[in-house]
Design a protein around this motif. Structure first.
Motif, PDB file in Angstrom:
ATOM      1  N   UNK A 203       0.838  -1.206   0.000  1.00 50.24           N
ATOM      2  CA  UNK A 203       0.000   0.000   0.000  1.00 50.24           C
ATOM      3  C   UNK A 203       0.869   1.250   0.000  1.00 50.24           C
ATOM      4  N   UNK A 204       1.907   1.267   0.848  1.00 48.73           N
ATOM      5  CA  UNK A 204       2.809   2.424   0.904  1.00 48.73           C
ATOM      6  C   UNK A 204       3.460   2.681  -0.452  1.00 48.73           C
ATOM      7  N   UNK A 209       2.658   8.469  -4.254  1.00 46.28           N
ATOM      8  CA  UNK A 209       2.497   9.716  -5.006  1.00 46.28           C
ATOM      9  C   UNK A 209       1.100  10.312  -4.889  1.00 46.28           C
ATOM     10  N   UNK A 210       0.255   9.736  -4.033  1.00 50.15           N
ATOM     11  CA  UNK A 210      -1.101  10.268  -3.888  1.00 50.15           C
ATOM     12  C   UNK A 210      -1.058  11.624  -3.180  1.00 50.15           C
ATOM     13  N   UNK A 211      -1.594  12.692  -3.783  1.00 49.02           N
ATOM     14  CA  UNK A 211      -1.459  14.028  -3.187  1.00 49.02           C
ATOM     15  C   UNK A 211      -2.345  14.264  -1.976  1.00 49.02           C
ATOM     16  N   UNK A 212      -3.390  13.449  -1.793  1.00 48.30           N
ATOM     17  CA  UNK A 212      -4.318  13.673  -0.685  1.00 48.30           C
ATOM     18  C   UNK A 212      -3.794  13.138   0.649  1.00 48.30           C
ATOM     19  N   UNK A 213      -2.993  12.060   0.607  1.00 46.99           N
ATOM     20  CA  UNK A 213      -2.594  11.387   1.842  1.00 46.99           C
ATOM     21  C   UNK A 213      -1.783  12.291   2.780  1.00 46.99           C
ATOM     22  N   UNK A 223      -4.379   8.130  10.561  1.00 47.99           N
ATOM     23  CA  UNK A 223      -3.051   7.612  10.257  1.00 47.99           C
ATOM     24  C   UNK A 223      -2.957   7.222   8.802  1.00 47.99           C
ATOM     25  N   UNK A 224      -1.921   6.480   8.452  1.00 49.34           N
ATOM     26  CA  UNK A 224      -1.675   6.205   7.032  1.00 49.34           C
ATOM     27  C   UNK A 224      -2.729   5.286   6.419  1.00 49.34           C
ATOM     28  N   UNK A 225      -3.294   4.350   7.204  1.00 50.53           N
ATOM     29  CA  UNK A 225      -4.289   3.443   6.639  1.00 50.53           C
ATOM     30  C   UNK A 225      -5.610   4.163   6.413  1.00 50.53           C
ATOM     31  N   UNK A 226      -6.087   4.911   7.420  1.00 49.08           N
ATOM     32  CA  UNK A 226      -7.330   5.662   7.238  1.00 49.08           C
ATOM     33  C   UNK A 226      -7.161   6.744   6.175  1.00 49.08           C
ATOM     34  N   UNK A 227      -5.972   7.359   6.123  1.00 48.54           N
ATOM     35  CA  UNK A 227      -5.715   8.377   5.091  1.00 48.54           C
ATOM     36  C   UNK A 227      -5.790   7.747   3.707  1.00 48.54           C
ATOM     37  N   UNK A 228      -5.214   6.561   3.556  1.00 50.59           N
ATOM     38  CA  UNK A 228      -5.269   5.872   2.261  1.00 50.59           C
ATOM     39  C   UNK A 228      -6.704   5.511   1.895  1.00 50.59           C
ATOM     40  N   UNK A 229      -7.480   5.054   2.874  1.00 51.05           N
ATOM     41  CA  UNK A 229      -8.868   4.688   2.608  1.00 51.05           C
ATOM     42  C   UNK A 229      -9.688   5.903   2.179  1.00 51.05           C
ATOM     43  N   UNK A 230      -9.543   7.009   2.899  1.00 51.43           N
ATOM     44  CA  UNK A 230     -10.299   8.220   2.559  1.00 51.43           C
ATOM     45  C   UNK A 230      -9.877   8.740   1.185  1.00 51.43           C
ATOM     46  N   UNK A 324     -12.909  20.885   2.703  1.00 45.26           N
ATOM     47  CA  UNK A 324     -12.276  22.198   2.563  1.00 45.26           C
ATOM     48  C   UNK A 324     -10.760  22.056   2.383  1.00 45.26           C
ATOM     49  N   UNK A 325     -10.130  21.174   3.169  1.00 49.90           N
ATOM     50  CA  UNK A 325      -8.670  21.016   3.093  1.00 49.90           C
ATOM     51  C   UNK A 325      -8.238  20.428   1.755  1.00 49.90           C
ATOM     52  N   UNK A 326      -8.958  19.402   1.291  1.00 41.01           N
ATOM     53  CA  UNK A 326      -8.585  18.784   0.019  1.00 41.01           C
ATOM     54  C   UNK A 326      -8.876  19.716  -1.153  1.00 41.01           C
ATOM     55  N   UNK A 327      -9.975  20.470  -1.062  1.00 43.72           N
ATOM     56  CA  UNK A 327     -10.309  21.400  -2.140  1.00 43.72           C
ATOM     57  C   UNK A 327      -9.285  22.524  -2.242  1.00 43.72           C
TER      58      UNK A 327
END
Length: 339
Positions: A203-204, A209-213, A223-230, A324-327
């Protein structure tokens, strides 16, 4: 234009091709393979463009990708909304395919967002990790059951599956068959934990290169798993016009029934992205412990509505801030809570 309604199954599909005047150009069954649909496309009028539709299901991806390669402009329909539009008492493959073709020609197909194949592959990695964690939890419960039925007093420790706890369990001399079962369960537990670690490495690597994580990991409780899921379940934040739309998609908005001047608010919307709602609620439980802002927000609501409704509101608040943060492509900033 030719409009193809496809009732898709694992081994075969029923296809109805309809032109703009409503006449059926082709009707029949064919294998659910790329080659079969290539031959079908060649048999249709060459001077007319083609669009097609199939319903989202367990195995839609392979055929969808094949149709995309054949430039047949595939669309993915929402099966629940299709039932609301065109449910009948008589259901056959031909009727379903014809219904799809008619609704597609009318431009009324309820569409489902289709991520890229790369994102779908990354989702499969993450869901493999979720499945392995469920297996690990089941094994932990089995091990606890073996220990409890032997009336063992566990030593004081924070985690019985840590180094000290494992040393204690390995040294136990239980009567058979419980001794054999405990040893076997512990070996299986170690194998599953190794698979979880390997999957997390995949997964890592896949999401580096995912810009949202990086933005999501600035949130308390993520954390990194929930961030990846979202990040993967959101895919692109631009497809949500407002925070309310994002919360509704995430299943964190209450259902509303309003008629005759009376309005009732029910539970959370059931037909939503359950992976996102799970991620935000899980993050919310941690956030209320480590974040002064979310802790104050949670306590104010808990005193009036109870813990479950309060944590649901925390999850929704996190979802709104995430939009808001991602936008705006900016990190989360902790601010004092204004009562």
């Amino acid at each position: 234009m030719i409009h193809l309604g496809i009732d898709h199954h694992k081994k075969y599909s029923h296809v109805v091709a309809m032109n703009d005047s409503g006449a059926i150009c082709w009707d029949g069954q064919l294998d659910s393979t790329r080659e079969a649909f290539r031959l079908l496309k060649e048999s249709l009028p060459a001077d007319e463009p083609v669009q097609c539709v199939l319903e989202a299901g367990r195995n839609w991806g392979i055929l969808y990708d094949a149709l995309e390669e054949l430039e047949m402009n595939p669309k993915l329909a929402n099966p629940l909304k299709m039932r609301l539009i065109a449910e009948t008492f008589t259901k056959t493959d031909k009727i379903d395919a014809t219904t799809h073709a008619v609704i597609l020609k009318a431009g009324l197909t309820p569409l489902v967002h289709v991520p890229s194949k790369e994102v779908r592959d990354q989702k499969n990695l993450l869901r493999q990790r979720v499945w392995l964690v469920k297996l690990q939890t089941m094994l932990k419960n089995r091990i606890y059951n073996v220990l409890d039925r032997n009336h063992l007093t566990q030593p004081e420790m924070t985690d019985i599956f840590g180094a000290r706890g494992r040393a204690w369990m390995n040294a136990l001399d239980l009567r058979d068959p419980d001794g054999k079962l405990l040893k076997d369960d512990l070996e299986l537990f170690d194998q599953i934990r190794a698979h979880i670690r390997q999957t997390e490495k995949w997964i890592d690597e896949a999401l580096k290169d995912n810009p949202y994580i990086p933005i999501l990991m600035t949130f308390p409780g993520i954390g990194k798993i929930l961030a990846a899921m979202i990040a993967l379940e959101t895919n692109t934040i631009g497809r949500f016009a407002s925070p309310a739309k994002y919360c509704s998609y995430s299943g964190l908005a209450c259902s509303t029934y309003s008629s005759g001047g009376k309005t009732f608010h029910g539970g959370l919307i059931p037909t939503s992205n359950h992976h996102l709602s799970h991620a935000f609620i899980e993050a919310g439980w941690t956030a209320v412990r480590v974040s002064p802002y979310f802790q104050a927000f949670y306590r104010r609501l808990k005193s009036r509505k109870g813990s479950q409704d309060a944590i649901g509101a925390v999850g929704r608040k996190m979802c709104e801030i995430t939009w808001h943060c991602l936008t705006k492509k900016k990190n989360y900033e902790e601010k004092p809570y204004q009562y």
